[in-house]
Scaffold this motif. Structure first.
Motif, PDB file in Angstrom:
ATOM      1  N   LEU A 174     133.531  29.128  25.634  1.00 32.72           N
ATOM      2  CA  LEU A 174     133.833  30.080  24.538  1.00 32.72           C
ATOM      3  C   LEU A 174     134.312  31.436  25.102  1.00 32.72           C
ATOM      4  CD1 LEU A 174     130.833  29.589  22.159  1.00 32.72           C
ATOM      5  CD2 LEU A 174     133.158  28.640  22.052  1.00 32.72           C
ATOM      6  N   LYS A 175     135.442  32.044  24.507  1.00 29.31           N
ATOM      7  CA  LYS A 175     135.787  33.582  24.639  1.00 29.31           C
ATOM      8  C   LYS A 175     135.966  33.845  23.240  1.00 29.31           C
ATOM      9  CE  LYS A 175     140.108  36.109  26.198  1.00 29.31           C
ATOM     10  NZ  LYS A 175     141.240  36.095  26.691  1.00 29.31           N
ATOM     11  N   VAL A 176     135.310  35.101  23.133  1.00 25.07           N
ATOM     12  CA  VAL A 176     135.046  35.640  21.932  1.00 25.07           C
ATOM     13  C   VAL A 176     135.444  37.039  22.110  1.00 25.07           C
ATOM     14  CG1 VAL A 176     133.745  36.517  20.071  1.00 25.07           C
ATOM     15  CG2 VAL A 176     133.349  34.164  21.018  1.00 25.07           C
ATOM     16  N   PHE A 177     136.769  37.504  21.375  1.00 26.94           N
ATOM     17  CA  PHE A 177     137.023  38.879  21.408  1.00 26.94           C
ATOM     18  C   PHE A 177     136.416  39.542  20.274  1.00 26.94           C
ATOM     19  CE2 PHE A 177     140.148  42.006  19.753  1.00 26.94           C
ATOM     20  CZ  PHE A 177     140.150  42.967  20.663  1.00 26.94           C
ATOM     21  N   MET A 178     136.175  40.939  20.197  1.00 25.69           N
ATOM     22  CA  MET A 178     135.928  41.931  18.992  1.00 25.69           C
ATOM     23  C   MET A 178     136.486  43.083  19.163  1.00 25.69           C
ATOM     24  SD  MET A 178     134.050  42.116  16.255  1.00 25.69           S
ATOM     25  CE  MET A 178     133.248  40.483  16.419  1.00 25.69           C
ATOM     26  N   GLU A 179     137.105  43.394  17.925  1.00 23.45           N
ATOM     27  CA  GLU A 179     137.730  44.902  17.878  1.00 23.45           C
ATOM     28  C   GLU A 179     136.813  46.046  18.009  1.00 23.45           C
ATOM     29  OE1 GLU A 179     141.034  45.560  17.661  1.00 23.45           O
ATOM     30  OE2 GLU A 179     141.880  43.618  16.854  1.00 23.45           O
ATOM     31  N   PRO A 180     137.289  47.223  18.379  1.00 20.20           N
ATOM     32  CA  PRO A 180     136.445  48.222  18.522  1.00 20.20           C
ATOM     33  C   PRO A 180     136.074  48.960  17.374  1.00 20.20           C
ATOM     34  CG  PRO A 180     138.680  48.785  19.029  1.00 20.20           C
ATOM     35  CD  PRO A 180     138.612  47.341  18.851  1.00 20.20           C
ATOM     36  N   TYR A 181     135.151  49.961  17.340  1.00 25.64           N
ATOM     37  CA  TYR A 181     134.810  50.795  16.183  1.00 25.64           C
ATOM     38  C   TYR A 181     135.433  52.267  16.579  1.00 25.64           C
ATOM     39  CZ  TYR A 181     131.996  47.412  13.634  1.00 25.64           C
ATOM     40  OH  TYR A 181     131.578  46.155  13.021  1.00 25.64           O
ATOM     41  N   LEU A 182     136.810  52.386  16.428  1.00 23.91           N
ATOM     42  CA  LEU A 182     137.171  53.398  16.725  1.00 23.91           C
ATOM     43  C   LEU A 182     136.720  54.654  16.016  1.00 23.91           C
ATOM     44  CD1 LEU A 182     140.644  52.448  17.657  1.00 23.91           C
ATOM     45  CD2 LEU A 182     138.958  52.938  19.185  1.00 23.91           C
ATOM     46  N   ASN A 183     136.531  55.877  16.355  1.00 22.69           N
ATOM     47  CA  ASN A 183     135.805  56.813  15.605  1.00 22.69           C
ATOM     48  C   ASN A 183     136.606  58.127  15.770  1.00 22.69           C
ATOM     49  OD1 ASN A 183     133.659  58.761  14.617  1.00 22.69           O
ATOM     50  ND2 ASN A 183     132.448  57.186  14.900  1.00 22.69           N
ATOM     51  N   LYS A 184     136.981  58.889  14.563  1.00 24.75           N
ATOM     52  CA  LYS A 184     137.708  59.847  14.845  1.00 24.75           C
ATOM     53  C   LYS A 184     136.955  61.181  15.352  1.00 24.75           C
ATOM     54  CE  LYS A 184     136.658  61.133   9.815  1.00 24.75           C
ATOM     55  NZ  LYS A 184     135.721  62.069  10.044  1.00 24.75           N
ATOM     56  N   ASP A 185     135.659  60.837  15.329  1.00 22.26           N
ATOM     57  CA  ASP A 185     134.743  62.088  15.800  1.00 22.26           C
ATOM     58  C   ASP A 185     134.254  61.841  17.271  1.00 22.26           C
ATOM     59  OD1 ASP A 185     134.573  63.311  13.238  1.00 22.26           O
ATOM     60  OD2 ASP A 185     133.115  61.703  12.579  1.00 22.26           O
ATOM     61  N   THR A 186     134.972  61.151  17.791  1.00 27.59           N
ATOM     62  CA  THR A 186     134.580  60.917  19.484  1.00 27.59           C
ATOM     63  C   THR A 186     134.925  62.155  20.162  1.00 27.59           C
ATOM     64  OG1 THR A 186     135.011  58.490  19.240  1.00 27.59           O
ATOM     65  CG2 THR A 186     135.330  59.570  21.344  1.00 27.59           C
ATOM     66  N   ILE A 187     134.088  62.570  20.914  1.00 26.49           N
ATOM     67  CA  ILE A 187     134.106  63.755  21.767  1.00 26.49           C
ATOM     68  C   ILE A 187     134.208  63.352  23.189  1.00 26.49           C
ATOM     69  CG2 ILE A 187     133.621  65.379  19.909  1.00 26.49           C
ATOM     70  CD1 ILE A 187     130.755  65.304  21.452  1.00 26.49           C
ATOM     71  N   GLU A 188     133.240  62.180  23.517  1.00 25.57           N
ATOM     72  CA  GLU A 188     133.183  61.814  25.044  1.00 25.57           C
ATOM     73  C   GLU A 188     132.565  60.321  25.126  1.00 25.57           C
ATOM     74  OE1 GLU A 188     130.017  62.939  27.660  1.00 25.57           O
ATOM     75  OE2 GLU A 188     129.248  64.173  26.355  1.00 25.57           O
TER      76      GLU A 188
END
Length: 254
Positions: A174-188
């Motif tokens: 199996l190879k499973v890909f998962m999209e990221p949870y991009l967050n507008k509040d990311t600072i580091e």
């Protein structure tokens, strides 16, 4: 080695070595968000752990033994790490490894590669970053990189973190890909990889390491990606890791 007369005893009865620093990591974020690390170490207290000082009861009472390459940069902690891995294997513990490559801490890249390959060869679960695959195998094709790694490991589960591009789990065929949870509040992004890794181990504790399904892997990556996203919105690492409730709230509202 210092004699007892040259050392100090603190209020808890612990011996304080005046020549060993409390290791500190300094993280610099550039305008693109990329990080660079510098360290206050050499020697650091974390490097000084000896095999005869290891508390093996901690391993007796665990389900998963997790380690990284930072405890293999120098002696005596390298030998202590080897001893702990051997003991954990004899006790039939699940072995988890994260290369967590930090080049400034190594005498040479050859030594770093040798020790990281050792860790990969010992583990049942491997968490590795995309840039570490390229550094270690010479290819930026993740599938080819994992093929090379699988020639030298018996790891059942290999998780690849892709930063803002999500993550991939390799398990059996199996190879499973998962999209990221991009967050507008990311600072580091400090601590995101460790948070991801901890959440993946949480899933293994829940489901075990045998007979995982594609759905199990998707659930694992979704939870781990969401948690990693949350920690990027706060300064710091370990002390700001999200609670399970926060992670589930993000998944349900994203």
């Amino acid at each position: 080695k210092n004699t007892i007369s040259e050392q100090k005893i603190d209020a808890a009865g612990l011996i304080l070595d005046p020549n060993a620093k409390t290791t500190l990591a300094f993280v610099d974020n550039d305008e693109t968000g990329d990080r660079s690390f510098s360290f206050y170490r050499k020697p650091g207290a974390d490097m000084m752990l000896r095999e005869d000082e290891v508390n093996y009861e901690l391993i007796d009472n665990c389900c998963i033994f997790h380690f990284g390459s930072l405890s293999m940069t120098d002696e005596p902690v390298r030998s202590a790490t080897y001893a702990m891995i051997d003991y954990a294997k004899k006790k039939n513990k699940i072995i988890s490894f994260d290369p967590n490559l930090r080049p400034p801490l190594w005498e040479s890249e050859d030594l770093a590669a040798k020790q990281i390959w050792y860790g990969i060869e010992q583990c049942d679960i491997l968490k590795i970053a995309d840039n570490e695959i390229e550094w270690l195998t010479g290819t930026n094709d993740y599938d080819k990189g994992i093929e090379i790694i699988r020639q030298r490991t018996h790891a059942k589960l290999i998780n690849v973190t892709l930063g803002p591009n999500g993550s991939i789990a390799y398990y059996g065929g199996l190879k499973v890909f998962m999209e990221p949870y991009l967050n507008k509040d990311t600072i580091e992004t400090t601590g995101a990889g460790d948070t991801f890794g901890a959440c993946a181990l949480h899933a293994v504790l829940k489901h075990g390491l045998d007979n995982l399904t594609e759905e199990d892997l998707k659930e694992m990556l979704q939870f781990a990606n969401a948690a990693a996203s949350l920690i990027t919105t706060k300064k710091g690492a370990l002390r700001v890791m999200p609670e399970e409730k926060e992670i589930k709230e993000l998944i349900n509202t994203y």
